[in-house]
Design a protein around this motif. Structure first.
Motif, PDB file in Angstrom:
ATOM      1  N   THR A 134       0.874  -1.112  -0.125  1.00 49.61           N
ATOM      2  CA  THR A 134      -0.047  -0.051  -0.184  1.00 49.61           C
ATOM      3  C   THR A 134       0.800   1.405   0.015  1.00 49.61           C
ATOM      4  O   THR A 134       1.914   1.286   0.473  1.00 49.61           O
ATOM      5  CB  THR A 134      -0.946   0.022   1.136  1.00 49.61           C
ATOM      6  OG1 THR A 134      -0.159   0.126   2.572  1.00 49.61           O
ATOM      7  CG2 THR A 134      -1.742  -1.198   1.320  1.00 49.61           C
ATOM      8  N   PRO A 135       0.322   2.287  -0.807  1.00 54.25           N
ATOM      9  CA  PRO A 135       1.375   3.613  -0.563  1.00 54.25           C
ATOM     10  C   PRO A 135       1.630   3.963   0.794  1.00 54.25           C
ATOM     11  O   PRO A 135       0.766   4.202   1.718  1.00 54.25           O
ATOM     12  CB  PRO A 135       0.257   4.453  -1.385  1.00 54.25           C
ATOM     13  CG  PRO A 135      -0.494   3.679  -2.361  1.00 54.25           C
ATOM     14  CD  PRO A 135      -0.805   2.209  -1.666  1.00 54.25           C
ATOM     15  N   GLY A 136       2.947   4.175   1.173  1.00 52.41           N
ATOM     16  CA  GLY A 136       3.428   4.642   2.464  1.00 52.41           C
ATOM     17  C   GLY A 136       4.016   3.269   2.904  1.00 52.41           C
ATOM     18  O   GLY A 136       4.851   3.697   3.780  1.00 52.41           O
ATOM     19  N   GLU A 137       3.555   2.144   2.915  1.00 51.79           N
ATOM     20  CA  GLU A 137       4.485   1.036   3.469  1.00 51.79           C
ATOM     21  C   GLU A 137       5.789   0.834   2.786  1.00 51.79           C
ATOM     22  O   GLU A 137       5.979   1.361   1.539  1.00 51.79           O
ATOM     23  CB  GLU A 137       3.629  -0.273   2.947  1.00 51.79           C
ATOM     24  CG  GLU A 137       2.574  -0.832   3.844  1.00 51.79           C
ATOM     25  CD  GLU A 137       2.179  -2.134   3.606  1.00 51.79           C
ATOM     26  OE1 GLU A 137       2.403  -3.009   4.375  1.00 51.79           O
ATOM     27  OE2 GLU A 137       1.354  -2.294   2.539  1.00 51.79           O
ATOM     28  N   ARG A 138       6.599   0.167   3.426  1.00 53.95           N
ATOM     29  CA  ARG A 138       8.092  -0.186   2.883  1.00 53.95           C
ATOM     30  C   ARG A 138       7.761  -0.931   1.549  1.00 53.95           C
ATOM     31  O   ARG A 138       7.053  -1.994   1.577  1.00 53.95           O
ATOM     32  CB  ARG A 138       8.724  -1.045   3.926  1.00 53.95           C
ATOM     33  CG  ARG A 138      10.103  -1.289   3.492  1.00 53.95           C
ATOM     34  CD  ARG A 138      11.041  -1.888   4.489  1.00 53.95           C
ATOM     35  NE  ARG A 138      11.056  -1.664   5.834  1.00 53.95           N
ATOM     36  CZ  ARG A 138      11.697  -0.763   6.436  1.00 53.95           C
ATOM     37  NH1 ARG A 138      12.358  -0.265   5.835  1.00 53.95           N
ATOM     38  NH2 ARG A 138      11.228  -0.429   7.518  1.00 53.95           N
ATOM     39  N   GLY A 139       8.456  -0.583   0.662  1.00 56.17           N
ATOM     40  CA  GLY A 139       8.627  -1.354  -0.677  1.00 56.17           C
ATOM     41  C   GLY A 139       7.880  -0.313  -1.934  1.00 56.17           C
ATOM     42  O   GLY A 139       7.714   0.902  -1.637  1.00 56.17           O
ATOM     43  N   GLY A 182      11.109  -3.990  -7.906  1.00 59.63           N
ATOM     44  CA  GLY A 182      11.900  -4.498  -6.973  1.00 59.63           C
ATOM     45  C   GLY A 182      11.910  -4.057  -5.652  1.00 59.63           C
ATOM     46  O   GLY A 182      11.297  -2.990  -5.200  1.00 59.63           O
ATOM     47  N   LYS A 183      12.432  -4.953  -4.825  1.00 60.11           N
ATOM     48  CA  LYS A 183      12.325  -4.339  -3.348  1.00 60.11           C
ATOM     49  C   LYS A 183      13.264  -3.260  -3.128  1.00 60.11           C
ATOM     50  O   LYS A 183      14.164  -3.045  -3.563  1.00 60.11           O
ATOM     51  CB  LYS A 183      13.225  -5.604  -2.437  1.00 60.11           C
ATOM     52  CG  LYS A 183      13.056  -5.506  -1.059  1.00 60.11           C
ATOM     53  CD  LYS A 183      13.666  -6.865  -0.426  1.00 60.11           C
ATOM     54  CE  LYS A 183      13.723  -6.682   1.055  1.00 60.11           C
ATOM     55  NZ  LYS A 183      14.313  -7.760   1.996  1.00 60.11           N
ATOM     56  N   THR A 184      12.596  -2.506  -2.016  1.00 62.88           N
ATOM     57  CA  THR A 184      13.372  -0.963  -1.672  1.00 62.88           C
ATOM     58  C   THR A 184      13.356  -0.904  -0.359  1.00 62.88           C
ATOM     59  O   THR A 184      12.352  -1.545   0.533  1.00 62.88           O
ATOM     60  CB  THR A 184      12.543  -0.071  -2.347  1.00 62.88           C
ATOM     61  OG1 THR A 184      11.298   0.016  -1.769  1.00 62.88           O
ATOM     62  CG2 THR A 184      12.181  -0.103  -3.690  1.00 62.88           C
ATOM     63  N   PRO A 185      14.421  -0.503   0.326  1.00 63.84           N
ATOM     64  CA  PRO A 185      14.550  -0.210   1.845  1.00 63.84           C
ATOM     65  C   PRO A 185      13.492   0.634   2.451  1.00 63.84           C
ATOM     66  O   PRO A 185      13.577   0.741   3.467  1.00 63.84           O
ATOM     67  CB  PRO A 185      15.920   0.047   1.887  1.00 63.84           C
ATOM     68  CG  PRO A 185      16.165   0.945   0.726  1.00 63.84           C
ATOM     69  CD  PRO A 185      15.464   0.253  -0.600  1.00 63.84           C
TER      70      PRO A 185
END
Length: 233
Positions: free
Chosen positions: A128-133, A194-197
């Motif tokens: 969801t927008p605002g979550e990590r990723g 892709g995965k983001t921190p």
């Protein structure tokens, strides 16, 4: 607008996390040619300006544009999961509600309904927008009814702000880092999904030349943004 968002279903199902390369999926959308070239300044998906194709992206971007760097800015800590309810981008006059997007049996991301030109879609099984990723938001550049919500998406600039109102009563504020255009047959799944921190956002629509034989735009416009701050709605 046909064929909006390529990607891998594994990446999508993993919340846009890291995954091995897989088959490209194409975002289903309206199987119709644009009704007309949108007028400059009219709000909705990628922009139509002098020298631009109907989708508003450069006429022949066979590969990604060089990303524009945003000025250094604060990065906010990720938020808890909460469904998005409304998207606002003042610079391009976007103020649109969200609908949930799902995958079809072939693993393709279904498009927002074509009968509503002012509607954006969020992949409900992803971040969801605002979550990590990397949270993915998609919208039409046009439909068979004319210009749609992301007509001017390609006009966004690094440093512009994107606001996502959420069901938990918060507003997630994202800062645009770059706007890039990719050929659909060379879409960089890992870069986009892709995965983001940290908490990031991807806004995606069609762009480039419209191929009337294929009934599809040849490119995708992707806005890359990161969470800058949040506030009460």
């Amino acid at each position: 607008m046909a064929g909006l968002v390529p990607g891998t279903s594994r990446l999508l199902r993993a919340g846009m996390g890291a995954a091995a390369a897989g088959l490209l999926l194409i975002y289903n959308s309206v199987d119709a040619a644009p009704s007309a070239d949108p007028a400059p300044g009219q709000a909705a998906p990628p922009a139509a300006t002098a020298g631009a194709s109907p989708g508003g992206a450069p006429a022949s971007p066979a590969s990604a544009q060089s990303p524009a760097k945003a000025a250094p800015g604060p990065v906010a800590p990720p938020l808890k999961r909460s469904k998005p309810t409304r998207l606002r981008i003042p610079q391009i006059a976007v103020d649109a509600p969200f609908t949930e997007l799902t995958l079809n049996p072939a693993g393709q991301l279904n498009a927002p309904p074509p009968d509503d030109k002012n509607l954006v879609g969020w992949y409900r099984d992803g971040v969801t927008p605002g979550e990590r990723g990397s949270a993915v938001v998609a919208g039409h550049v046009d439909t068979n009814k004319g210009p749609a919500v992301f007509l001017l998406l390609s006009l966004l600039l690094p440093g512009n702000r994107v606001e996502v109102q959420r069901a938990d009563g918060t507003v997630a504020v994202f800062l645009v880092d770059s706007v890039e255009t990719f050929a659909k047959d060379a879409f960089p799944d890992q870069k986009v999904y892709g995965k983001t921190p940290d908490a990031q956002l991807r806004l995606i629509t069609c762009g480039g030349t419209y191929d009337r034989k294929r009934k599809d735009y040849l490119d995708n416009v992707v806005v890359f943004a990161h969470l800058e701050s949040s506030r009460k709605a």
